[in-house]
Enzyme design. Structure first.
Site, PDB file in Angstrom:
ATOM      1  CB  SER A  83      -6.623   1.654  -6.344  1.00  0.00           C
ATOM      2  OG  SER A  83      -6.385   2.929  -6.891  1.00  0.00           O
ATOM      3  CE  LYS A  84       1.718  -0.647  -7.199  1.00  0.00           C
ATOM      4  NZ  LYS A  84       2.200  -0.970  -5.894  1.00  0.00           N
ATOM      5  NE  ARG A  85      -6.361   4.399 -10.684  1.00  0.00           N
ATOM      6  CZ  ARG A  85      -7.602   4.680 -10.343  1.00  0.00           C
ATOM      7  NH1 ARG A  85      -8.029   5.920 -10.389  1.00  0.00           N
ATOM      8  NH2 ARG A  85      -8.433   3.734  -9.955  1.00  0.00           N
ATOM      9  CG  HIS A  86      -5.676   6.652  -4.551  1.00  0.00           C
ATOM     10  ND1 HIS A  86      -6.619   5.691  -4.789  1.00  0.00           N
ATOM     11  CD2 HIS A  86      -6.102   7.768  -5.170  1.00  0.00           C
ATOM     12  CE1 HIS A  86      -7.597   6.204  -5.515  1.00  0.00           C
ATOM     13  NE2 HIS A  86      -7.300   7.458  -5.759  1.00  0.00           N
ATOM     14  CG  ASP A 138       3.860  -0.868  -2.557  1.00  0.00           C
ATOM     15  OD1 ASP A 138       4.777  -1.188  -3.325  1.00  0.00           O
ATOM     16  OD2 ASP A 138       2.676  -0.683  -2.929  1.00  0.00           O
TER      17      ASP A 138
END
Ligand code: GLU
Length: 494
Positions: free
Chosen positions: A260-263, A270
């Site tokens: 996920s984006k958090r990682h 990207d």
């Protein structure tokens, strides 16, 4: 055999996740492997989640990745267009079609109108939770007569339409990766099929569309596996032939958590921005959850098409290993045509302020040589900036203690004096001189090997490590070398 028809059916809710592009890729590979058709359908029935420009972005990402398709939504002259015999391919343009099939289900007794308010549904859910039950619609409107329901609709009451699942009925289906699966309807909810805004839910639309678009294989992420029994039931209710199912393992990070984006980086965008090559990303993604029989790791799109099969898709999560991606991508950076890699490098160099457009044009050959000597140690294109920035600054920055120590060694002054003398006496540092310069200095000073090379390298580049030194000498040229020597003498050696 029937013509293979597969589809990629993203919801335009933002940038495209790499798990999603892998789904597109497997569909594409399967279609091409079997000379079938690949469809791009846009699933925009959840109008609250739409993001402006997401369809265009998605199409561009597929195009960038080299994944083409035969039917569906395309961009032509900057505009969205649709092609194929089974359109429209954007779900929000198919509302009449869904309405017709919802009506058919109601007529046949497989669906019913439901008037329950949000407050009532919340209260039911709350009560179920307290009792430790799995929250589920309690069937309050299931037994309303059609007559009564229609009267209430005529009066303007808001409603949804729900699927009427029979009690205690086993739904069977086969997944080509996971085998036979059985789910009992008692474990399922009376799914909403038509929402109060007149839009179908995903579950309704996906079945109608896959049927009408003659999709033969449904290849999608395993997060949809729990929804599949509802879809199967709908096929049964309509009396339609069911497609084959393939649920792909979720793309996980090294901690086996959903990527996920958090990682960090998760969207195709990207990776594109960082300067991964499409063939590198695609080659690597193909291996996240699948492997060819011979375990070959570097594969072109043609080879992937030739080798792809569902039998070798793994059941468990595919681990996304960034180091492996880098390794694969590095291979393509080194082996691709140098002009292409230079073209890819230029925007990063301009953005970092190292060069401008004119420089990129006027000094193309010089740039190509520079790119060529540094690409060996690169994994993605944006790394180029750090690799080459020392070439653009004659005020040599010493990288670390090790380099400083080397520079301050006893031989440096002698070496630089000899270097200065030789170079001052020539018009330019041509290829011949760059190849023989160190030998000449060795002759005149008697210093050799590491004792000669290291201080020279650090004085001109600031680092003990880096690309081939003779090439650096050539690329720096007379004036830059002399300026660097002078700067180092003044700032570190006096
Ligand atoms: N619209 C769904 C998604 O965004 C498609 C799921 C499917 O392929 O059935 O993933």
């Amino acid at each position: 055999m029937k013509e293979v028809r597969v589809r990629f059916a993203p919801s335009p809710t933002g940038f495209i996740h790499i798990g999603s592009i892998r789904t597109a890729l497997y569909n594409y590979l399967y279609a091409r492997r079997h000379n079938g058709k690949f469809i791009l359908r846009i699933e925009d029935t959840d109008q609250t989640r739409l993001v402006e420009g997401a369809i265009e972005n998605l199409i561009e990402s597929l195009h960038w990745a080299g994944i083409d398709y035969d039917e569906g939504v395309f961009i032509e002259d900057g505009k969205l267009v649709q092609k194929g015999d089974y359109g429209p391919y954007i779900q929000s343009q198919r509302l009449d079609i869904y309405k017709k099939y919802v009506d058919e289900l109601i007529e046949k007794g497989h669906a019913y109108y439901c008037f329950c308010s949000k407050e009532r549904l919340d209260a039911v859910r709350e009560e179920q939770k307290i009792k430790g039950l799995i929250p589920k619609y309690d069937g309050f409107c299931r037994s309303l007569s059609l007559e009564e329901a229609r009267e209430r609709i005529a009066k303007g009451e808001e409603y949804v339409v729900r699927l009427k699942l029979p009690k205690n009925y086993d739904i069977h289906f086969k997944d080509l990766v996971r085998g036979d699966i059985v789910i009992n309807t008692d474990d399922l909810d009376d799914q909403v099929l038509l929402k109060s805004d007149g839009f179908p839910t995903y579950h309704m639309a996906v079945v109608i569309d896959d049927h009408l678009m003659k999709v033969t294989h449904i290849v999608r992420g395993e997060e949809w596996l729990p929804s599949t029994p509802k879809h199967i039931y709908l096929y049964e209710a309509f009396g339609w032939e069911k497609p084959e199912y393939v649920h792909l393992p979720t793309v996980l990070n090294k901690d086996r958590k959903k990527l996920s984006k958090r990682h960090g980086d998760v969207s195709v965008e990207d990776f594109k921005k960082k300067g991964y090559l499409p063939e590198g990303l695609i080659n690597y993604l193909a291996l996240v959850g699948w492997s060819p029989e011979d375990n070959q790791e570097i594969l072109s799109m043609e080879e992937l098409i030739e080798k792809f099969s569902f039998e070798r898709v793994s059941k468990t999560g595919g681990i996304f290993d960034k180091d492996k991606l880098d390794w694969v991508n590095g291979h393509y950076i080194r082996s691709s045509n140098l002009d292409r890699i230079t073209d890819l490098a230029i925007p990063y160099l301009i953005e970092a302020g190292l060069i401008d457009e004119d420089f990129a044009k006027d000094k193309r050959e010089w740039l190509k040589m520079l790119v060529d000597i540094v690409r060996e140690g690169m994994y993605y294109m944006s790394e180029i900036v750090d690799k080459v920035k020392f070439m653009f600054n004659n005020e040599v920055e010493i990288e670390d203690e090790e380099a400083l120590e080397m520079l301050k060694g006893e031989n440096t002054k002698t070496i630089l004096a000899a270097m200065k003398e030789i170079i001052s006496g020539v018009d330019e540092v041509d290829e011949e001189l760059s190849n023989t310069l160190m030998k000449q200095i060795q002759k005149s000073t008697g210093i050799r090997g590491k004792n000669l090379f290291m201080p020279s390298r650090v004085a001109l580049t600031g680092s003990c490590h880096g690309p081939e030194f003779t090439k650096i000498l050539y690329l720096l040229g007379k004036e830059n070398i002399l300026e660097r020597i002078q700067y180092v003498e003044r700032n570190y050696l006096s």
